[in-house]
Scaffold this active site. Sequence first.
Site, PDB file in Angstrom:
ATOM      1  N   GLY A 147       0.822  -1.196   0.000  1.00 10.93           N
ATOM      2  CA  GLY A 147       0.000   0.000   0.000  1.00 10.93           C
ATOM      3  C   GLY A 147       0.860   1.252   0.000  1.00 10.93           C
ATOM      4  CB  CYS A 148       0.126   4.681  -1.137  1.00 18.83           C
ATOM      5  SG  CYS A 148      -1.515   4.913  -0.409  1.00 18.83           S
ATOM      6  CE1 TYR A 149      -1.268   8.321   3.930  1.00 18.46           C
ATOM      7  CE2 TYR A 149      -3.153   6.850   3.752  1.00 18.46           C
ATOM      8  CZ  TYR A 149      -2.633   8.132   3.782  1.00 18.46           C
ATOM      9  OH  TYR A 149      -3.473   9.210   3.652  1.00 18.46           O
TER      10      TYR A 149
END
Length: 344
Positions: A147-149
């Site tokens: 995921g991005c975070y």
Amino acid sequence: MFKVGIIGATGYVGVELLRLLLNHDKVTVTAISSSTFKDEEISSVYKSFFNKTTLVCKDKSDVIDKCDVIFTALPHGLSEEIAAEAISKNKKVIDLGADFRLECEDSYEEWYGKKFTCKDIHKNSIYGLPEFNGSKVKEFNIVANPGCYPTSISLGLMPLLKNNLINTKNIICDSKSGITGAGRGLSLKTHFAEANENFAAYGIGSHRHTPEIEQTLSYMANENVEVTFTPHLLPVNRGILSTIYCQPKDKLTLEEIHEIYKKQYENEEFVHVLPLGQTAEIKHVKYTNNCHISIHQNYRKNKIIIISVIDNMVKGAAGQAIQNMNLLLDLPQNTGLKLIAPSF
């Protein structure tokens, strides 16, 4: 040339994948699919592809049959069965959703409300954070794209955790993301009038990336890691800035910490540790697969402060997926990803 395809090509992540893959000189985008825009040319959905490609959105089976590597850019719960069918036909799958990110089924059910539907194939998947376990990616047929975070936070903390330098029970991760992170589907918080000239926290204490962050950091530290993670919505299109606060186990100078980071990432193509005194900013990584990290310290409180920035649509999604594809296909990691951020 390797044949690649995208299932879910008309979402923000899918179309970013297509934009980047069309400039990759070792692959051909052979097929794409979209349930919303089936039988429509991608250039009719996104005018930026006008006269660049004649690809038409077909059924997902068309992508599986025609391609060597399949990217699934879908909401959680939709990729498992597709991956099972694809690997039964000796295809490789890179999933940009959440279906393969969490190893524990109970954790997946707790945070996503679903059980694993194809349990056996999970042992054939790997969490694909290239800077952490990229050497193992090509041994697997399914890659869970992070995921991005979690990407921003994991890269920001990895040197400290791998060297056992910080307390693992009181890490604070304060992250801000551009609106594209919410996807193409409209919600109240992403309406222009709601997001413009606003800055708001969301998912406080309950964001679904929390277990993924803790799982990844725990592997890096080789012990259980707990974080307080709070995401915020920035009124910008793309980018993530994570400010991470942690407590060192021993007194370390800023120069010593900086050297540890430089050594950790000295051979990594996409992670850049800025000189001391500089601060990482979103605009310097936009449209690239780069992560910029700056190191800071609160001497009075003996706190280490890390700032880690990425483009949430590239290093946080499509670019990292292509980086993983390059590893699967035994290509240099930077193939198709030699991107430079605009200066303003």
